[in-house]
Scaffold this active site. Structure first.
Site, PDB file in Angstrom:
ATOM      1  N   LYS A   1       0.837  -1.216   0.000  1.00  2.48           N
ATOM      2  CA  LYS A   1       0.000   0.000   0.000  1.00  2.48           C
ATOM      3  C   LYS A   1       0.866   1.257   0.000  1.00  2.48           C
ATOM      4  O   LYS A   1       0.654   2.173  -0.780  1.00  2.48           O
ATOM      5  CB  LYS A   1      -0.931   0.007   1.232  1.00  2.48           C
ATOM      6  CG  LYS A   1      -1.845  -1.197   1.320  1.00  2.48           C
ATOM      7  CD  LYS A   1      -2.762  -1.135   2.510  1.00  2.48           C
ATOM      8  CE  LYS A   1      -2.053  -1.225   3.855  1.00  2.48           C
ATOM      9  NZ  LYS A   1      -1.353  -2.507   4.095  1.00  2.48           N
TER      10      LYS A   1
ATOM     11  N   ARG B   1      -9.955   0.468   8.969  1.00  2.00           N
ATOM     12  CA  ARG B   1      -9.541  -0.911   9.200  1.00  2.00           C
ATOM     13  C   ARG B   1     -10.610  -1.706   9.934  1.00  2.00           C
ATOM     14  O   ARG B   1     -10.428  -2.901  10.153  1.00  2.00           O
ATOM     15  CB  ARG B   1      -8.289  -0.906  10.084  1.00  2.00           C
ATOM     16  CG  ARG B   1      -7.005  -0.997   9.304  1.00  2.00           C
ATOM     17  CD  ARG B   1      -5.893  -0.879  10.327  1.00  2.00           C
ATOM     18  NE  ARG B   1      -4.751  -1.660   9.985  1.00  2.00           N
ATOM     19  CZ  ARG B   1      -3.679  -1.157   9.387  1.00  2.00           C
ATOM     20  NH1 ARG B   1      -3.639   0.097   9.029  1.00  2.00           N
ATOM     21  NH2 ARG B   1      -2.640  -1.932   9.145  1.00  2.00           N
TER      22      ARG B   1
ATOM     23  N   ARG C   1      11.594  -6.111   4.673  1.00  3.03           N
ATOM     24  CA  ARG C   1      11.410  -4.648   4.667  1.00  3.03           C
ATOM     25  C   ARG C   1      12.370  -3.958   5.635  1.00  3.03           C
ATOM     26  O   ARG C   1      12.595  -4.413   6.748  1.00  3.03           O
ATOM     27  CB  ARG C   1       9.974  -4.293   5.063  1.00  3.03           C
ATOM     28  CG  ARG C   1       9.801  -2.770   5.199  1.00  3.03           C
ATOM     29  CD  ARG C   1       8.385  -2.331   5.189  1.00  3.03           C
ATOM     30  NE  ARG C   1       7.594  -2.847   6.293  1.00  3.03           N
ATOM     31  CZ  ARG C   1       6.306  -2.611   6.429  1.00  3.03           C
ATOM     32  NH1 ARG C   1       5.655  -1.904   5.532  1.00  3.03           N
ATOM     33  NH2 ARG C   1       5.642  -3.119   7.449  1.00  3.03           N
TER      34      ARG C   1
ATOM     35  N   ARG D   1      11.112  -2.961  11.332  1.00  4.28           N
ATOM     36  CA  ARG D   1      10.035  -2.622  12.275  1.00  4.28           C
ATOM     37  C   ARG D   1       9.766  -3.775  13.238  1.00  4.28           C
ATOM     38  O   ARG D   1       9.765  -4.923  12.849  1.00  4.28           O
ATOM     39  CB  ARG D   1       8.753  -2.293  11.494  1.00  4.28           C
ATOM     40  CG  ARG D   1       8.632  -0.834  11.133  1.00  4.28           C
ATOM     41  CD  ARG D   1       7.531  -0.549  10.130  1.00  4.28           C
ATOM     42  NE  ARG D   1       6.233  -1.129  10.436  1.00  4.28           N
ATOM     43  CZ  ARG D   1       5.150  -0.939   9.672  1.00  4.28           C
ATOM     44  NH1 ARG D   1       5.236  -0.169   8.589  1.00  4.28           N
ATOM     45  NH2 ARG D   1       4.007  -1.493   9.986  1.00  4.28           N
TER      46      ARG D   1
ATOM     47  N   ARG E   1      -0.835  -9.943  12.760  1.00  2.40           N
ATOM     48  CA  ARG E   1      -1.388  -8.814  11.979  1.00  2.40           C
ATOM     49  C   ARG E   1      -2.264  -9.321  10.837  1.00  2.40           C
ATOM     50  O   ARG E   1      -3.306  -8.741  10.537  1.00  2.40           O
ATOM     51  CB  ARG E   1      -0.245  -7.945  11.419  1.00  2.40           C
ATOM     52  CG  ARG E   1       0.359  -7.026  12.457  1.00  2.40           C
ATOM     53  CD  ARG E   1       1.703  -6.480  12.001  1.00  2.40           C
ATOM     54  NE  ARG E   1       1.638  -5.585  10.868  1.00  2.40           N
ATOM     55  CZ  ARG E   1       2.684  -5.277  10.097  1.00  2.40           C
ATOM     56  NH1 ARG E   1       3.876  -5.811  10.346  1.00  2.40           N
ATOM     57  NH2 ARG E   1       2.557  -4.441   9.102  1.00  2.40           N
TER      58      ARG E   1
HETATM   59  P1  AP5 Z   1       4.809  -1.649   1.859  1.00  8.03           P
HETATM   60  O1  AP5 Z   1       4.517  -0.776   0.694  1.00  8.03           O
HETATM   61  O2  AP5 Z   1       5.543  -1.081   3.017  1.00  8.03           O
HETATM   62  O3  AP5 Z   1       3.460  -2.415   2.342  1.00  8.03           O
HETATM   63  P2  AP5 Z   1       2.219  -1.892   3.156  1.00  8.03           P
HETATM   64  O4  AP5 Z   1       1.016  -2.549   2.575  1.00  8.03           O
HETATM   65  O5  AP5 Z   1       2.227  -0.402   3.230  1.00  8.03           O
HETATM   66  O6  AP5 Z   1       2.568  -2.581   4.546  1.00  8.03           O
HETATM   67  P3  AP5 Z   1       2.410  -2.096   6.054  1.00  8.03           P
HETATM   68  O7  AP5 Z   1       3.070  -3.152   6.896  1.00  8.03           O
HETATM   69  O8  AP5 Z   1       2.934  -0.707   6.239  1.00  8.03           O
HETATM   70  O9  AP5 Z   1       0.904  -2.170   6.235  1.00  8.03           O
HETATM   71  P4  AP5 Z   1       0.142  -2.329   7.521  1.00  8.03           P
HETATM   72  O10 AP5 Z   1      -1.188  -2.023   6.983  1.00  8.03           O
HETATM   73  O11 AP5 Z   1       0.217  -3.562   8.284  1.00  8.03           O
HETATM   74  O12 AP5 Z   1       0.889  -1.335   8.537  1.00  8.03           O
HETATM   75  P5  AP5 Z   1       0.540   0.126   9.016  1.00  8.03           P
HETATM   76  O13 AP5 Z   1       1.792   0.875   9.071  1.00  8.03           O
HETATM   77  O14 AP5 Z   1      -0.623   0.676   8.242  1.00  8.03           O
HETATM   78  O15 AP5 Z   1       5.609  -2.923   1.295  1.00  8.03           O
HETATM   79  C1  AP5 Z   1       6.061  -3.936   2.192  1.00  8.03           C
HETATM   80  C2  AP5 Z   1       7.467  -4.392   1.739  1.00  8.03           C
HETATM   81  O16 AP5 Z   1       7.356  -5.046   0.478  1.00  8.03           O
HETATM   82  C3  AP5 Z   1       8.459  -3.239   1.552  1.00  8.03           C
HETATM   83  O17 AP5 Z   1       9.737  -3.680   1.923  1.00  8.03           O
HETATM   84  C4  AP5 Z   1       8.417  -2.979   0.029  1.00  8.03           C
HETATM   85  O18 AP5 Z   1       9.643  -2.434  -0.432  1.00  8.03           O
HETATM   86  C5  AP5 Z   1       8.150  -4.356  -0.518  1.00  8.03           C
HETATM   87  N1  AP5 Z   1       7.342  -4.365  -1.737  1.00  8.03           N
HETATM   88  C6  AP5 Z   1       6.313  -3.537  -2.052  1.00  8.03           C
HETATM   89  N2  AP5 Z   1       5.793  -3.874  -3.255  1.00  8.03           N
HETATM   90  C7  AP5 Z   1       6.520  -4.941  -3.694  1.00  8.03           C
HETATM   91  C8  AP5 Z   1       6.455  -5.753  -4.869  1.00  8.03           C
HETATM   92  N3  AP5 Z   1       5.547  -5.536  -5.828  1.00  8.03           N
HETATM   93  N4  AP5 Z   1       7.312  -6.773  -4.996  1.00  8.03           N
HETATM   94  C9  AP5 Z   1       8.241  -7.026  -4.012  1.00  8.03           C
HETATM   95  N5  AP5 Z   1       8.363  -6.285  -2.881  1.00  8.03           N
HETATM   96  C10 AP5 Z   1       7.499  -5.259  -2.724  1.00  8.03           C
HETATM   97  O19 AP5 Z   1      -0.023  -0.163  10.481  1.00  8.03           O
HETATM   98  C11 AP5 Z   1       0.811  -0.573  11.530  1.00  8.03           C
HETATM   99  C12 AP5 Z   1       0.007  -0.664  12.817  1.00  8.03           C
HETATM  100  O20 AP5 Z   1      -0.564   0.627  13.138  1.00  8.03           O
HETATM  101  C13 AP5 Z   1      -1.202  -1.604  12.780  1.00  8.03           C
HETATM  102  O21 AP5 Z   1      -0.837  -2.947  13.031  1.00  8.03           O
HETATM  103  C14 AP5 Z   1      -2.068  -1.003  13.895  1.00  8.03           C
HETATM  104  O22 AP5 Z   1      -1.580  -1.360  15.165  1.00  8.03           O
HETATM  105  C15 AP5 Z   1      -1.852   0.488  13.737  1.00  8.03           C
HETATM  106  N6  AP5 Z   1      -2.861   1.103  12.859  1.00  8.03           N
HETATM  107  C16 AP5 Z   1      -2.626   1.703  11.643  1.00  8.03           C
HETATM  108  N7  AP5 Z   1      -3.777   2.150  11.115  1.00  8.03           N
HETATM  109  C17 AP5 Z   1      -4.751   1.837  12.006  1.00  8.03           C
HETATM  110  C18 AP5 Z   1      -6.160   2.017  11.999  1.00  8.03           C
HETATM  111  N8  AP5 Z   1      -6.809   2.598  10.985  1.00  8.03           N
HETATM  112  N9  AP5 Z   1      -6.870   1.566  13.075  1.00  8.03           N
HETATM  113  C19 AP5 Z   1      -6.247   0.966  14.108  1.00  8.03           C
HETATM  114  N10 AP5 Z   1      -4.915   0.742  14.165  1.00  8.03           N
HETATM  115  C20 AP5 Z   1      -4.174   1.173  13.123  1.00  8.03           C
END
Ligand code: AP5
Length: 224
Positions: free
Chosen positions: A19, A94, A133, A166, A177
């Protein structure tokens, strides 16, 4: 019909679906800021705010941060001047209750969700991506040891600061997760499917191919 600040596009997908990676291209195409609730929460942690300290407990174990805390933070962000023409939301909503609160909040101002881009990625690929990552807390760049040749000293290729793995990217936390995603967030996708807002993109391909799919999906969406 949706308008300005209160018209948003959503980037949805499981943890590690890409994302954040694809949001950069989508924001450039749409001319709107990237609003990622995970990034905002990590920012609060870095600044040592009460919200950041509270959120850390949930985030480190892979649980969702309570809805009321996240909602307040998001509303504050959407009121900033750069969101005057809308925003791309990443990682929000979410839960069904966040989705309904978002609809109510935007609807009260004549706005709404204009499109949902869903990155579909199999679980084994998610786990592999997250274990590779590396993130930079300084410039917020995201890298992957399987995609890029990163400096051996662990420094960020963009700004030179130190890259980190992370805490919630540890395999046991990633597994949790993904479970939380299936239980809490998959129903949100169904909620938007019923509203015919979801554009599905195969997120298991190389970054550039997914980018083309994302840009195509955005073109098919209703105008802002
Ligand atoms: P990346 O682009 O970083 O993936 P992402 O989908 O953004 O992954 P996240 O882990 O950031 O998502 P998440 O939703 O779990 O975490 P968030 O920070 O929102 O890509 C991942 C890796 O793959 C990278 O190394 C990238 O380089 C690589 N990659 C990308 N595309 C690729 C491809 N095509 N091929 C190969 N490699 C590739 O949330 C974290 C925490 O925050 C949650 O667990 C929760 O506790 C809290 N939180 C956040 N939002 C909320 C909410 N709305 N409500 C409640 N809690 C929340």
């Amino acid at each position: 019909m949706t308008s300005g600040r209160f018209s948003v596009t959503l980037m949805m997908g499981a943890p590690g679906a890409g994302k954040g990676t694809q949001a950069v291209f989508a924001c450039e195409a749409l001319g709107v800021p990237h609003v990622a609730t995970g990034d905002l929460l990590r920012d609060h942690q870095r600044h040592g705010t009460v919200l950041g300290t509270t959120a850390r407990v949930y985030m480190d174990r892979g649980d969702l941060v309570p809805d009321d805390l996240v909602m307040g933070m998001l509303i504050e962000r959407l009121q900033q001047s750069d969101a005057a023409n809308g925003a791309l939301l990443d990682g929000f909503p979410r839960t069904l209750s966040q989705a309904r609160a978002l609809d109510d909040g935007l609807g009260a101002h004549g706005g709404g969700v204009r499109a949902v881009v869903y990155l579909d990625v199999p679980t084994d690929v998610l786990v592999r991506r997250l274990s590779g990552r590396r993130a930079c807390a300084n410039c917020e760049g995201t890298f992957n040891v399987d995609l890029q040749h990163l400096p051996a000293d662990g420094s960020c290729p963009a700004c030179g600061d130190q890259l980190v793995h992370r805490r919630d990217d540890e395999p046991s936390v990633v597994a949790h997760r993904v479970q939380v995603y299936l239980q809490e967030t998959a129903p949100v996708l169904e909620y938007y499917r019923e509203k015919r807002l979801v554009r599905e993109v195969d997120g298991s391909r190389p970054v550039d191919e997914i980018k083309s799919g994302v840009l195509q999906a955005l073109k098919q969406a209703a105008p802002p």
